[in-house]
Each structure stands twice: as structure tokens, then as C-alpha cells.
Design an enzyme around this catalytic site. Structure first.
Site, short mmCIF file in Angstrom:
data_model
loop_
_atom_site.label_atom_id
_atom_site.label_comp_id
_atom_site.label_asym_id
_atom_site.label_seq_id
_atom_site.Cartn_x
_atom_site.Cartn_y
_atom_site.Cartn_z
N ARG A 14 3.00 -68.50 -42.24
CA ARG A 14 3.61 -67.36 -42.93
C ARG A 14 5.02 -67.71 -43.44
O ARG A 14 5.22 -67.94 -44.63
CB ARG A 14 3.64 -66.15 -41.98
CG ARG A 14 3.90 -64.81 -42.69
CD ARG A 14 5.36 -64.54 -43.00
NE ARG A 14 6.23 -64.54 -41.83
CZ ARG A 14 7.55 -64.49 -41.90
NH1 ARG A 14 8.17 -64.44 -43.08
NH2 ARG A 14 8.29 -64.53 -40.80
N ASP A 15 5.99 -67.77 -42.55
CA ASP A 15 7.36 -68.05 -42.99
C ASP A 15 7.41 -69.42 -43.68
O ASP A 15 8.16 -69.62 -44.63
CB ASP A 15 8.31 -68.03 -41.78
CG ASP A 15 9.72 -67.57 -42.13
OD1 ASP A 15 10.03 -67.45 -43.33
OD2 ASP A 15 10.51 -67.34 -41.20
N HIS A 207 14.73 -66.47 -33.72
CA HIS A 207 14.05 -66.91 -34.95
C HIS A 207 15.11 -67.56 -35.84
O HIS A 207 15.74 -66.90 -36.67
CB HIS A 207 13.42 -65.68 -35.62
CG HIS A 207 12.73 -65.94 -36.92
ND1 HIS A 207 11.36 -65.89 -37.07
CD2 HIS A 207 13.21 -66.24 -38.15
CE1 HIS A 207 11.03 -66.12 -38.33
NE2 HIS A 207 12.14 -66.34 -39.01
N HIS A 209 16.60 -70.30 -38.56
CA HIS A 209 16.37 -71.23 -39.65
C HIS A 209 17.40 -72.35 -39.55
O HIS A 209 18.47 -72.18 -38.94
CB HIS A 209 16.42 -70.50 -41.00
CG HIS A 209 15.20 -69.65 -41.25
ND1 HIS A 209 14.21 -70.01 -42.12
CD2 HIS A 209 14.79 -68.47 -40.69
CE1 HIS A 209 13.26 -69.09 -42.12
NE2 HIS A 209 13.58 -68.14 -41.26
N CYS A 240 12.95 -67.98 -46.89
CA CYS A 240 12.65 -66.61 -47.31
C CYS A 240 12.91 -66.47 -48.80
O CYS A 240 13.97 -66.84 -49.29
CB CYS A 240 13.52 -65.62 -46.53
SG CYS A 240 13.27 -63.92 -47.05
N ASN A 249 12.29 -72.68 -41.00
CA ASN A 249 12.55 -72.41 -39.58
C ASN A 249 12.84 -73.73 -38.89
O ASN A 249 12.42 -74.79 -39.36
CB ASN A 249 11.32 -71.81 -38.90
CG ASN A 249 10.94 -70.45 -39.42
OD1 ASN A 249 10.17 -70.33 -40.34
ND2 ASN A 249 11.48 -69.42 -38.82
P1 HMG Z 1 7.98 -51.37 -53.33
O1 HMG Z 1 7.81 -51.86 -54.71
O2 HMG Z 1 9.19 -50.58 -52.98
O3 HMG Z 1 6.67 -50.59 -52.82
O4 HMG Z 1 7.89 -52.63 -52.36
P2 HMG Z 1 5.94 -49.31 -53.32
O5 HMG Z 1 5.44 -48.63 -52.10
O6 HMG Z 1 6.79 -48.56 -54.31
O7 HMG Z 1 4.66 -49.95 -54.09
C1 HMG Z 1 4.78 -50.66 -55.29
C2 HMG Z 1 3.48 -51.43 -55.55
O8 HMG Z 1 3.26 -52.38 -54.50
C3 HMG Z 1 2.24 -50.55 -55.58
O9 HMG Z 1 1.32 -51.18 -56.46
C4 HMG Z 1 1.72 -50.66 -54.17
O10 HMG Z 1 0.34 -50.40 -54.07
C5 HMG Z 1 2.02 -52.11 -53.85
P3 HMG Z 1 1.16 -50.75 -58.00
O11 HMG Z 1 0.85 -49.27 -57.92
O12 HMG Z 1 2.48 -51.04 -58.64
O13 HMG Z 1 0.05 -51.61 -58.48
N1 HMG Z 1 2.18 -52.33 -52.41
C6 HMG Z 1 1.48 -53.24 -51.69
N2 HMG Z 1 0.53 -54.14 -52.05
C7 HMG Z 1 0.02 -54.91 -51.06
N3 HMG Z 1 0.44 -54.83 -49.77
C8 HMG Z 1 1.38 -53.97 -49.39
C9 HMG Z 1 1.94 -53.13 -50.38
N4 HMG Z 1 2.87 -52.16 -50.34
C10 HMG Z 1 3.01 -51.69 -51.58
N5 HMG Z 1 1.77 -53.91 -48.11
C11 HMG Z 1 7.39 -53.69 -50.29
C12 HMG Z 1 8.02 -52.50 -50.96
C13 HMG Z 1 7.79 -53.68 -48.84
C14 HMG Z 1 5.87 -53.60 -50.40
C15 HMG Z 1 7.88 -54.98 -51.00
O14 HMG Z 1 9.27 -54.95 -51.05
C16 HMG Z 1 7.43 -56.23 -50.32
O15 HMG Z 1 6.25 -56.55 -50.30
N6 HMG Z 1 8.38 -56.99 -49.72
C17 HMG Z 1 8.04 -58.15 -48.95
C18 HMG Z 1 9.14 -59.12 -48.95
C19 HMG Z 1 8.76 -60.27 -48.05
O16 HMG Z 1 7.60 -60.47 -47.73
N7 HMG Z 1 9.76 -61.05 -47.64
C20 HMG Z 1 9.53 -62.16 -46.79
C21 HMG Z 1 9.18 -61.79 -45.39
S1 HMG Z 1 10.58 -61.31 -44.42
C22 HMG Z 1 11.25 -62.80 -43.85
O17 HMG Z 1 10.85 -63.84 -44.30
C23 HMG Z 1 12.27 -62.77 -42.75
C24 HMG Z 1 11.71 -63.14 -41.39
O18 HMG Z 1 11.13 -64.43 -41.40
C25 HMG Z 1 12.81 -63.10 -40.33
C26 HMG Z 1 14.07 -63.88 -40.73
O19 HMG Z 1 13.98 -65.08 -41.02
O20 HMG Z 1 15.12 -63.25 -40.70
C27 HMG Z 1 10.61 -62.15 -40.95
MG MG Z 2 12.24 -66.27 -41.22
#
Ligand code: HMG
Ligand code: MG
Length: 299
Positions: A14-15, A207, A209, A240, A249
Site C-alpha cells: 500500500r504505502d 510509522h 518514513h 505519499c 517507509n
Molecule cells: P472527495 O473528492 O472529497 O470525495 O475525496 P467525495 O466524497 O466528494 O467524492 C468525489 C468522487 O470520489 C465521487 O465520484 C465518489 O464516488 C468518489 P464521482 O461522483 O466524482 O465519480 N469516491 C470514491 N471512490 C472510490 N473509493 C472511495 C471514494 N470516496 C469517494 N473511497 C477522498 C475524498 C477521501 C475520497 C479522497 O480525498 C481520497 O481518496 N484521498 C486519498 C488520499 C490518499 O490515499 N493518500 C495516501 C494515503 S495516506 C498516507 O499515505 C499516509 C499514511 O501512510 C501515514 C503517514 O505516512 O503519515 C497512512
Molecule cells: Mg506513510
């Protein structure tokens, strides 16, 4: 005192892969990676991410990945679910554990999940409720615990506050993310000292990096504080997409070598992880960034 055993939570599928530039990594490669990691003795694997494929294209095949893995007994295959839509999708493929992810930085929360910290916590509540009904455990993340790419320094009190909210909402464990790898050991230790006053230490994970090469030093500092859950990615994969310049990581191989040297149990076969790291980086067209993998090489 140092813990006698550590739970290692593997992040590479994933990450590690979410930010991979260029072509989408084939679903079969992701599945093979997860299966190799389980075979090496890793019992906790973050296998996929049910986020918007528009935001993170590399994770667009989460359903196919989760449905495709041959699951090993005793291994937990977890996935990110930022909202109810993500959770519902995850439930269709029988996940037993998911994770919600928030941040200690307002600016990062907006860039990463398109809402404020407070809004994110409100959004997570129904996710936890639905997960509870379905018998699915939920992990919580706090990003930017040692610094933010947009806001710079982050107060430990803010980290503690968000961690507490996730814990009280029902997250069984809260993973503290140094998303951009800017932390140093004393800062890491102070951040844990503040957070453990709100969440018992046994429910906190590190966690980290490795952008600045400090992750192992930071891990040693928090191990001394009693942290016994470590997130890491084989071959040091990842970063990220909403944290520019963030590298992977801390490498699983390096963490295992450190823990072995400290006499801390993990139950994981280091050489098997090294082989897996060489295999996946070969698939991606590079070499592992793990120093231990480079030093030990293939058997
Ligand atoms: P948004 O645009 O505000 O969402 O995104 P929305 O609810 O307004 O929906 C917009 C569109 O997205 C719609 O589709 C929804 O159906 C779709 P449309 O009508 O335009 O065709 N949608 C989805 N589709 C699939 N799966 C879903 C989903 N939700 C809505 N779950 C949202 C909000 C949270 C979805 C968006 O901002 C997003 O996906 N963000 C993810 C960012 C991400 O994955 N970042 C990396 C992971 S975090 C990380 O790496 C840190 C970590 O490792 C810890 C660290 O290192 O600190 C964990
Ligand atoms: Mg991370």
C-alpha cells in the site's frame, strides 16, 4: 526498557506502491508481493487502499487485489478506507481489518483527504460504526506527527489530541506517521511522551518514513519508550502522493536487522524479506534502498 517482541506491520503493497510513478503495477505483481511477504512470516500486511482512483491511480485495483490473494491463516490483510464508500467496497471482498487516516496538520488533511481534521473525525465515526457491525477491526493513522510539508513544525499536543480522538472512537491501534521523514530522535521521543498520556503505549505504532535517513534512530528512541508496533516497507518502497519529496517507509529489512541485534522477537525470516525486496524492486526496475539488503545480498 525495550519491548521483548515487536509486531511488524508491512506497508509495501500500500504505502510502498501507492506513489509508484509511471505504469500501474500489475495486479498479479501486487498479489505475488503480498503472498511472498506472508510466506516470509509477516503477520500484518496493509494490502490495498479503497480510496478514490482519481486521487491515487496505483490503488485502483484494490478489489481485485484483496479478492486475488491466497490468504494464509494467522495473517491479517488490511486496507485503507477513508470513508463509508471505501469501507463498503472493502466489505465486498471480506476484509477483516481496515484503517482510517487523519492528520495532525490542517493543511495536510485538506491536501490528502479534502477536509479539515474535525471534518475527517466526523467522517470516520460512521466508518467505525459500520465496521463494528461487520466485525471488522479499525486501525487509525495520524500523519505529520513530526512535521508537515505545508505547515512545518507540528505540536505534539495536536498529535496527542488526534490520536486520542481516534482511540476513543474505537480504533484498536493508532499509528503515528512521520509522513515526510523529517523527525529526529529527541522530537520522536517527546511526541510519544505527549501521546502516551492520551493513548496507552501498547496501542501506539510508529510509522516512520526515511527521507532524511533518521527513521532507524527515531525507531530506537521510541522503542525505548515502549512502542512495540512498527510499520515498515520491504525494500524501503514508497511515499505519499500528497507529501512532495517524501520517500519510502523505513525498510523492513533494516528494522528486522535492528531488532535482531537488540534481541527482540518478530518471527520474521529476514533473508526471505531480502529476497522479496530484490524481486519487487527488479519488477519496478531498480534496487532495494535497504542498506541491510544491499549488504547481505541474495542468498
Ligand atoms: P472527495 O473528492 O472529497 O470525495 O475525496 P467525495 O466524497 O466528494 O467524492 C468525489 C468522487 O470520489 C465521487 O465520484 C465518489 O464516488 C468518489 P464521482 O461522483 O466524482 O465519480 N469516491 C470514491 N471512490 C472510490 N473509493 C472511495 C471514494 N470516496 C469517494 N473511497 C477522498 C475524498 C477521501 C475520497 C479522497 O480525498 C481520497 O481518496 N484521498 C486519498 C488520499 C490518499 O490515499 N493518500 C495516501 C494515503 S495516506 C498516507 O499515505 C499516509 C499514511 O501512510 C501515514 C503517514 O505516512 O503519515 C497512512
Ligand atoms: Mg506513510
Amino acid at each position: 526498557p525495550l519491548p521483548t517482541s515487536v509486531k511488524l506491520f508491512e506497508m509495501s503493497p500500500r504505502d510502498g506502491l501507492q506513489n509508484e510513478p509511471g505504469a500501474i503495477v500489475p495486479t498479479g505483481t501486487k498479489i505475488a508481493l503480498i503472498e511472498r511477504l506472508a510466506k516470509a512470516g509477516i503477520t500484518h500486511i496493509e494490502a490495498a487502499s479503497f480510496v478514490s482512483p482519481k486521487w491515487v491511480p496505483q490503488m485502483g485495483d484494490a478489489v481485485e487485489v484483496m479478492a486475488g490473494i491466497k490468504r494464509q491463516p494467522g495473517v491479517v490483510y488490511s486496507a485503507l478506507t477513508p470513508n463509508l464508500k471505501g469501507l463498503e467496497n472493502a466489505l465486498t471482498v471480506g476484509v477483516e481489518e481496515v484503517a482510517v487516516f487523519g492528520a495532525a496538520s490542517e493543511a495536510f488533511s485538506q491536501k490528502n483527504i479534502n477536509c479539515s481534521i474535525a471534518e475527517s473525525l466526523t467522517r470516520f465515526e460512521p466508518v467505525l460504526e459500520r465496521a463494528r457491525e461487520a466485525g471488522v477491526r479499525v486501525r487509525g493513522y495520524v500523519s505529520c506527527v513530526l512535521g508537515c510539508p505545508y505547515e512545518g513544525e507540528i505540536a505534539s499536543a495536536k498529535v496527542a489530541e488526534v490520536a486520542k480522538a481516534l482511540y476513543e472512537m474505537g480504533c484498536y491501534e493508532v499509528s503515528l506517521g512521520d509522513t515526510i521523514g523529517v523527525g529526529t530522535p529527541l522530537a520522536a521521543k517527546r511526541m510519544i511522551e505527549a501521546t502516551r498520556q492520551q493513548v496507552p503505549i501498547e496501542f501506539l505504532a510508529a510509522h516512520f518514513h526515511d527521507t532524511y535517513g533518521m527513521a532507524l534512530a527515531n525507531l530506537y528512541a521510541v522503542l525505548e519508550e515502549g512502542v512495540s508496533v512498527i510499520d515498515a516497507a520491504t525494500a524501503g518502497l514508497g511515499g505519499c502522493p500528497y507529501a512532495k519529496g517524501a520517500s519510502g517507509n523505513v525498510a523492513t529489512e533494516d528494522v528486522l536487522y535492528l531488532l535482531e541485534g537488540l534481541g527482540i522477537e518478530t518471527g520474521i525470516d529476514l533473508q526471505a524479506v531480502i529476497e522479496t525486496g530484490y524481486w519487487i524492486t527488479h519488477e519496478l526496475g531498480r534496487k532495494p534502498s535497504s542498506k541491510v539488503a544491499l549488504a547481505k545480498g541474495l542468498s
